[in-house]
Design a protein around this motif. Structure first.
Motif, PDB file in Angstrom:
ATOM      1  N   VAL A 209      -1.843   7.743   2.722  1.00  0.00           N
ATOM      2  CA  VAL A 209      -1.825   6.279   2.811  1.00  0.00           C
ATOM      3  C   VAL A 209      -3.005   5.693   2.035  1.00  0.00           C
ATOM      4  O   VAL A 209      -2.858   4.702   1.302  1.00  0.00           O
ATOM      5  N   CYS A 210      -4.184   6.293   2.189  1.00  0.00           N
ATOM      6  CA  CYS A 210      -5.349   5.814   1.439  1.00  0.00           C
ATOM      7  C   CYS A 210      -5.128   5.926  -0.066  1.00  0.00           C
ATOM      8  O   CYS A 210      -5.493   5.016  -0.829  1.00  0.00           O
ATOM      9  N   LEU A 211      -4.528   7.025  -0.496  1.00  0.00           N
ATOM     10  CA  LEU A 211      -4.254   7.200  -1.925  1.00  0.00           C
ATOM     11  C   LEU A 211      -3.289   6.127  -2.427  1.00  0.00           C
ATOM     12  O   LEU A 211      -3.448   5.612  -3.541  1.00  0.00           O
ATOM     13  N   GLN A 212      -2.303   5.796  -1.614  1.00  0.00           N
ATOM     14  CA  GLN A 212      -1.349   4.767  -2.015  1.00  0.00           C
ATOM     15  C   GLN A 212      -2.010   3.401  -2.184  1.00  0.00           C
ATOM     16  O   GLN A 212      -1.556   2.576  -2.975  1.00  0.00           O
ATOM     17  N   GLN A 213      -3.091   3.174  -1.438  1.00  0.00           N
ATOM     18  CA  GLN A 213      -3.765   1.874  -1.523  1.00  0.00           C
ATOM     19  C   GLN A 213      -4.590   1.710  -2.792  1.00  0.00           C
ATOM     20  O   GLN A 213      -5.109   0.622  -3.061  1.00  0.00           O
ATOM     21  N   LEU A 214      -4.721   2.787  -3.566  1.00  0.00           N
ATOM     22  CA  LEU A 214      -5.436   2.666  -4.834  1.00  0.00           C
ATOM     23  C   LEU A 214      -4.714   1.707  -5.779  1.00  0.00           C
ATOM     24  O   LEU A 214      -5.339   1.105  -6.657  1.00  0.00           O
ATOM     25  N   CYS A 252     -13.629  -3.168  -2.754  1.00  0.00           N
ATOM     26  CA  CYS A 252     -14.758  -2.354  -2.283  1.00  0.00           C
ATOM     27  C   CYS A 252     -15.660  -3.153  -1.342  1.00  0.00           C
ATOM     28  O   CYS A 252     -16.184  -2.623  -0.353  1.00  0.00           O
ATOM     29  N   GLY A 253     -15.826  -4.434  -1.638  1.00  0.00           N
ATOM     30  CA  GLY A 253     -16.653  -5.279  -0.783  1.00  0.00           C
ATOM     31  C   GLY A 253     -16.081  -5.413   0.615  1.00  0.00           C
ATOM     32  O   GLY A 253     -16.798  -5.240   1.614  1.00  0.00           O
ATOM     33  N   PHE A 254     -14.780  -5.696   0.699  1.00  0.00           N
ATOM     34  CA  PHE A 254     -14.156  -5.841   2.016  1.00  0.00           C
ATOM     35  C   PHE A 254     -14.057  -4.497   2.738  1.00  0.00           C
ATOM     36  O   PHE A 254     -14.207  -4.439   3.968  1.00  0.00           O
ATOM     37  N   LEU A 255     -13.811  -3.412   2.007  1.00  0.00           N
ATOM     38  CA  LEU A 255     -13.767  -2.094   2.636  1.00  0.00           C
ATOM     39  C   LEU A 255     -15.126  -1.742   3.233  1.00  0.00           C
ATOM     40  O   LEU A 255     -15.212  -1.222   4.355  1.00  0.00           O
ATOM     41  N   PHE A 256     -16.186  -2.036   2.493  1.00  0.00           N
ATOM     42  CA  PHE A 256     -17.538  -1.783   2.998  1.00  0.00           C
ATOM     43  C   PHE A 256     -17.800  -2.606   4.255  1.00  0.00           C
ATOM     44  O   PHE A 256     -18.354  -2.104   5.239  1.00  0.00           O
ATOM     45  N   PHE A 257     -17.377  -3.873   4.248  1.00  0.00           N
ATOM     46  CA  PHE A 257     -17.553  -4.747   5.410  1.00  0.00           C
ATOM     47  C   PHE A 257     -16.814  -4.196   6.630  1.00  0.00           C
ATOM     48  O   PHE A 257     -17.364  -4.143   7.744  1.00  0.00           O
ATOM     49  N   MET A 434      -6.925   1.067   4.422  1.00  0.00           N
ATOM     50  CA  MET A 434      -7.809   2.216   4.165  1.00  0.00           C
ATOM     51  C   MET A 434      -8.834   2.390   5.279  1.00  0.00           C
ATOM     52  O   MET A 434      -9.107   3.512   5.721  1.00  0.00           O
ATOM     53  N   SER A 435      -9.391   1.298   5.759  1.00  0.00           N
ATOM     54  CA  SER A 435     -10.393   1.411   6.830  1.00  0.00           C
ATOM     55  C   SER A 435      -9.757   1.941   8.112  1.00  0.00           C
ATOM     56  O   SER A 435     -10.375   2.733   8.836  1.00  0.00           O
TER      57      SER A 435
END
Length: 659
Positions: A209-214, A252-257, A434-435
């Motif tokens: 699933v994470c790979l698909q979100q790329l 990347c910003g929202f994933l980090f948050f 992803m999170s």
């Protein structure tokens, strides 16, 4: 020695010190069959509550309470309980809305279906579910399964209407399958998905699933429909010239948050609401950024129009025509089993924390009913996701009313707030997914499996690699195949061990575990650690013969007395079939030809009945059946020593070597 042992007197030679093991009275076949069926399909005796009631009216009410568990807690519902459930319901709604939209995109379905699926099914579960903590909604793994399996034969882009109808039909079949498992008490089928299997499969599915979100993170418009690692990496790196830096930075910003808020909430559990509100906060902030900066004109893809209004009926959309019905049936059964395994496991986990019990078969009926109703009201497959249920638990929910409150919040969103999601960037949804998925990759559990059971770790690893390098379906088949093979190996190759005497006691234990355990000269004590069936009868006969050969070789090397008696500890043999009784009879004949006597210790009632009816008990001799290993070895040791001049013993006193 066959003659000497047999003529030595058995119990008679020991002065009757060892008591015989009684043969239970035979029961009628139908009574025995009924008892076995009840233990198989009704081990929890679900009708005991109804039987305790007196009168037709009270029994009818008990049946209703069993079918609709909300009738148990609703009459005693208080304002204080409502306050707790209200807070929990609003909290999980803030998580359900962005997750629902995200997971619907993962299944290649219109985003609004994620909201539909968080409205109707929770209402059904609140009435029929037995868990107080489960929060119902869509899940990433089931969404990915539906998307990958249906997309292989129906294009969601070229024929979206057909794809939608097949998705509803798959949800219908999943619900029917789940409900039938519960009605016919077949919940044990789900147990074939072991803990190791689920850890590996869920970890692999989360990775996929994470790979698909790329695709969303890099702002790509064209992406592979395959889910394996190689295909996804090839698709990502073959389009490096199309990567959008705006999407990368925003994602990347929202994933980090999201990850930071989760980390903070784990370290400070009382601030659980920060992690729960983070996805909705991301959606709001992301939508405002896109709206204010017109980022949709600079390569940032947005959700677009979301239809206002409640769930439209979809009964007429179910597609039972060939060849799509078989596709929907296959997808429904596979996703239904996965959803059941996840939902029941999550429900049992939180029930254990609060010290109450949930009925697995009742849960299956509840899941099945809510998915059947959902398929008729424009919903796709739902279950009890761990992330949402954990938030519900931490928010202090008291009853399933929190699901009702969540549904009301989603209903308000559908009626009035859907236009606000028009500018929500897809990259934010990718970050949310992803999170959530990173939390499903359970590294500590995999490490624990390696430390405790290497075979379970191999099962886990096989499931993970099958999903990541093959497909979700291949990973599931590999995981279940390895688990079933392991079960078959346990049945077909049961463990047999040599027992020795613990000094100064009548206790016999495994010699490979207890270093102080001692062999008894002339007596070989073996323990069989499984039922004896047609699948393992031949193996056990050969293995027991090999134990005897090994023992005699050791005796010759040491110049000790050879094996005269073979004592079989039957305490762990719960059942036996005709192949098993035939094996024991053949073993008796083989040992008799070699001059050895077979002795049975601690056989259960079913074993005794089967041996008696097959005449094997008579052939062995009642005098060579003992209730304990200690008594069996004492008798064998007495007979051996009473045959030697000057070694006549008092039958009540055990020999010093035998203790």
């Amino acid at each position: 020695m066959g003659g000497s042992a047999a003529n030595g007197g058995g119990c008679g030679g020991g002065g009757g010190a060892a008591a015989r093991v009684p043969v239970p009275a035979a029961k009628p076949f139908l009574e025995t069959l009924g008892g076995n069926m009840k233990e198989t399909f009704l081990p929890d005796d679900p009708f005991r509550v109804v039987r305790r009631e007196r009168g037709c009216g009270r029994r009818s009410l008990a049946v209703l309470r069993y079918v609709f568990p909300f009738m148990e807690w609703a009459p005693a519902y208080t304002l204080g309980t409502l306050k707790s459930d209200l807070i929990a319901g609003i909290t999980i709604a803030s998580l359900a809305i962005p997750q629902g939209i995200s997971y619907a995109k993962l299944a290649n379905l219109p985003p609004v279906l994620g909201l539909y699926s968080s409205f109707v099914p929770p209402l059904v579960y609140a009435m029929m579910g037995s868990s107080r903590d489960l929060a119902v909604g869509t899940v990433a793994v089931a969404s990915l399964l539906i998307g990958s399996m249906l997309s292989a034969e129906v294009s969601p882009v070229d024929d979206p209407a057909l794809y939608l109808h097949v998705a509803f039909t798959a949800t219908f079949f999943a619900g029917v399958f789940q409900a039938l498992l519960g009605i016919f008490r077949l919940g044990f089928i789900v147990d074939f998905l072991s803990h190791a299997t689920i850890v590996g499969f869920m970890g692999g599915a989360a990775t996929v699933v994470c790979l698909q979100q790329l695709k969303g993170m890099f702002g790509l418009e064209h992406f592979t429909t395959a889910t394996d690692l190689v295909s996804v990496m090839r698709s990502v790196f073959s389009q490096t010239h199309l990567w959008r830096w705006e999407s990368v930075v925003l994602g990347c910003g929202f994933l980090f948050f999201l990850l930071i808020t989760r980390f903070f909430s784990k370290r400070r559990p009382r601030f659980f609401w920060i992690s729960a509100a983070a996805p909705l906060t991301s959606v709001i902030v992301g939508s405002l950024l896109v709206y204010l900066t017109h980022a949709e004109n600079h390569g940032i893809q947005v959700i677009g129009y979301l239809k206002k209004g409640l769930n439209p009926p979809s009964a007429t959309s179910l597609n039972f025509s060939s060849p799509y019905m078989m596709l929907a049936l296959k997808t429904g059964i596979i996703t239904g089993v996965i959803a059941l395994a996840e939902g029941i496991a999550v429900g049992r986990s939180f029930a254990m924390f609060k010290n109450y019990h949930i009925d697995g078969n009742k849960e299956m009926i509840a899941f099945g009913t809510m998915n059947i109703v959902g398929s008729l009201t424009s919903c796709y497959l739902t279950t009890g996701p761990f992330s949402r249920s954990a938030v519900n638990y931490n928010a202090g929910c008291k009853t399933a009313m929190s699901n009702v409150i969540m549904s009301v919040a989603v209903m308000i969103t559908l009626l009035f707030l859907t236009p606000l999601f028009h500018y929500t960037p897809l990259v934010v949804l990718s970050a949310i997914i992803m999170s959530a998925m990173l939390g499903l990759i359970d590294y500590p559990a995999a490490i624990h499996l390696w430390q405790v059971d290497k075979v379970d770790f191999c099962v886990c690893l096989g499931a993970y690699l099958g999903v990541v390098f093959g497909s979700v379906e291949i990973g599931l088949v590999v995981a279940v195949g390895i688990s079933i093979m392991r079960v078959l190996l346990f049945v077909a190759r049961p463990r047999t061990t040599v027992l020795g005497n613990i000094p100064n006691s009548m206790i016999y234990r495994r010699m490979d575990q207890y270093t102080t355990a001692q062999r008894v000269p002339g007596v070989l004590v073996l323990r069989v650690d499984s039922p004896i069936y047609f699948t393992n009868a031949s193996y056990l006969r050969e293995r027991i013969s090999r134990w005897i050969d090994d023992e005699e070789d050791q005796c010759k090397e040491k110049g000790e007395m050879g094996v005269q008696y073979v004592v079989l500890d039957m305490g762990a043999v719960g059942s036996i079939d005709t192949s098993g009784t035939s094996m024991l009879d053949e073993l008796r004949k083989t040992l008799d030809r070699r001059g050895l006597q077979i002795v049975l210790a601690n056989p259960g009632s079913e074993i005794m009945k089967k041996l008696d009816s097959s005449k094997v008990l008579e052939a062995i001799g009642h005098e060579w059946i003992f209730p304990t290993v200690g008594e069996a070895v004492a008798e064998c040791d007495y007979v051996l020593h009473s045959q030697k001049p000057g070694m006549v013993m008092d039958s009540a006193a055990p020999h010093e070597n035998m203790v």
